[in-house]
Design an enzyme around this catalytic site. Structure first.
Site, mmCIF file in Angstrom:
data_model
loop_
_atom_site.group_PDB
_atom_site.id
_atom_site.type_symbol
_atom_site.label_atom_id
_atom_site.label_comp_id
_atom_site.label_asym_id
_atom_site.label_seq_id
_atom_site.Cartn_x
_atom_site.Cartn_y
_atom_site.Cartn_z
ATOM 1 N N ASP A 34 -2.961 18.711 29.210
ATOM 2 C CA ASP A 34 -3.817 19.483 30.114
ATOM 3 C C ASP A 34 -3.398 19.327 31.573
ATOM 4 O O ASP A 34 -3.191 20.308 32.288
ATOM 5 C CB ASP A 34 -5.281 19.071 29.950
ATOM 6 C CG ASP A 34 -5.856 19.462 28.604
ATOM 7 O OD1 ASP A 34 -5.094 19.566 27.640
ATOM 8 O OD2 ASP A 34 -7.083 19.653 28.522
ATOM 9 N N ARG A 116 -15.677 7.801 35.390
ATOM 10 C CA ARG A 116 -15.489 8.967 36.255
ATOM 11 C C ARG A 116 -15.842 8.724 37.718
ATOM 12 O O ARG A 116 -15.149 9.219 38.605
ATOM 13 C CB ARG A 116 -16.284 10.153 35.719
ATOM 14 C CG ARG A 116 -15.824 10.696 34.362
ATOM 15 C CD ARG A 116 -14.417 10.397 34.037
ATOM 16 N NE ARG A 116 -13.906 11.122 32.864
ATOM 17 C CZ ARG A 116 -12.814 10.786 32.226
ATOM 18 N NH1 ARG A 116 -12.122 9.721 32.615
ATOM 19 N NH2 ARG A 116 -12.384 11.485 31.190
ATOM 20 N N ASP A 145 -17.435 16.024 32.012
ATOM 21 C CA ASP A 145 -16.594 15.398 33.020
ATOM 22 C C ASP A 145 -16.441 16.233 34.277
ATOM 23 O O ASP A 145 -16.315 15.701 35.379
ATOM 24 C CB ASP A 145 -15.211 15.080 32.432
ATOM 25 C CG ASP A 145 -15.218 13.806 31.607
ATOM 26 O OD1 ASP A 145 -16.171 13.016 31.758
ATOM 27 O OD2 ASP A 145 -14.277 13.599 30.828
#
Length: 425
Positions: A34, A116, A145
């Site tokens: 990704d 995160r 996310d």
């Protein structure tokens, strides 16, 4: 799509997408499919330079591979940031969360969620240091996310621009990403043959799995999916005993050996993995509104949660412990939904941390074939009084006749209601 380079790029390039004059972007970069596609897409779409930030949170990947791939995709050596944040991660994020005994929806130990805010923090710090125009991430428009990264970024840098390619481009499947990568000579790794690979996220606290056969909640996860833990069937036939020493609510030593926070979690992961600790398969409610099935391995965290509740059981006042349990679901939800940097989480953290000043002592655990059993707890700050709970002679310590008045007062409203309205049953 037919694999033609022009057909792939023309549908994803040349759009303003609400941004203009983008000269430099800092990308949260893993080196996977990704983010490698995103790196190239950013360069082509905005005709900009891209700096990459890769956080070593204990995921175990060969991080130099991310450096090599970024270099191959045209990123300047001086703008590739690979940072060892393992101690920061456990000390400043994992340990505070476990002081709260945080569990989302009764099962999820928040392994991805808690990483995160640290990534967001360093992302905007690097962007500020480089004078970058924007930051970018690889989170999809369906997941949690994207919210976590962006809420963290905006809380710490309110004017920051965030580019979220998954919400802009039309590369909306793994297959289209792979095709784009092939057209641009971006190396990729495939797993499970021609099937879509699992989406995995790992750090020192856990590894998660989504996608592939997990998208059918009735199918059992394939045995080969699990990466960290042995199955209970293959765990040792003899139990493993460990002793954890707590100071201020945090583990400071294991079996008498002082350790740093990251060393603690690394050690607990190792013994947990060997004893089949920490596998869960759950369907959770995402913040964006959909249900998602995920499988997780959290060996060290599972041990930490069990042990922390054990040491609190003898060191916390009853009402403090109960109030913490009432606050915990809200605290866990804040982390899950991306509000680590919010004033309400900081307020709750202050209360939780205040409660931990007497959470000191030792917990002895027995690990056996997936189970974590507490077999001992002790503390110089213990509120446990053997004299008041003994079944032996308690004269001079507790007058059992006092319970008569206690029960009478406790029953007063119930008896009054039953007299006026009749028994409720």
């Amino acid at each position: 799509m037919n694999g033609n380079h022009d057909s792939v790029s023309s549908s994803t390039m040349g759009e303003d997408n609400g941004f203009s004059d983008i000269g430099k972007v800092v990308l949260a970069y893993s080196g996977g499919l990704d983010t490698s596609v995103i790196l190239k897409w950013l360069q082509e779409t905005y005709d900009c330079s891209v700096a990459t930030f890769t956080a070593d949170l204990g995921q175990g990947d060969e991080l130099e591979a991310a450096r090599d791939k970024a270099l191959a995709l045209g990123v300047e050596e001086t703008e590739i940031f690979i940072e060892d944040l393992r101690e920061d991660f456990v000390r400043d994020f994992v340990f505070p969360m476990f002081r709260a005994n945080a569990v989302y929806e009764g099962e999820y130990l928040l392994g991805t969620s808690i990483a995160r805010p640290l990534i967001a923090k360093r992302l905007v710090e690097i962007a500020d240091a480089l004078g970058a125009d924007a930051v970018s991430h690889g989170a999809t428009g369906k997941g949690n996310d994207q919210v976590r990264f962006e809420l963290g970024a905006y809380a710490l840098a309110p004017e920051i621009l965030v580019i979220a390619p998954w919400r802009i481009w039309d590369l909306n499947s793994r297959e289209s990403l792979m095709e784009y990568a092939a057209c641009h000579d971006i190396p990729i790794q495939l797993s499970r043959g021609s099937e879509s690979p699992f989406s995995m996220d790992a750090n020192l606290l856990h590894i998660s799995f989504e996608g592939g056969p997990l998208e059918d909640p009735w199918l059992e996860p394939p045995a080969e999916m699990w990466r960290w833990t042995v199955s209970p069937e293959h765990a040792p036939d003899e139990a493993t005993y460990i002793e954890l020493t707590y100071a201020g609510g945090d583990i400071a030593a294991i079996d008498g050996e002082k350790m740093t926070p990251a060393q603690v979690l690394t050690h607990l992961n190792a013994v947990g993995q060997a004893n089949a600790i920490g596998r869960v398969d759950i369907v959770e409610n995402r913040h964006v509104g959909m249900k998602s099935r995920g499988a997780y391995e959290t060996p060290g965290g599972t041990i930490m949660l069990r042990a922390h509740r054990a040491i609190e059981s003898i060191t916390l006042d009853r009402e403090v412990a109960h109030l913490k349990d009432e606050l915990m679901p809200k605290y866990a939800e804040l982390i899950y939904n991306g509000y680590w940097w919010s004033p309400e989480r900081l307020m709750l953290q202050a209360a939780i941390d205040h409660s931990q000043q007497y959470v000191n002592g030792d917990v002895r655990l027995r690990l056996y074939k997936g189970n974590v059993d507490v077999v001992g707890r002790r503390s110089d700050d213990s509120l446990f009084d053997a004299g008041t709970v003994t079944f032996e002679d308690d004269s001079g310590v507790y007058d059992q006749a006092d319970a008569t008045g206690f029960i009478a007062l406790s029953a007063l409203r119930l008896r009054n209601m039953a007299r006026k309205r009749g028994p409720l049953a």
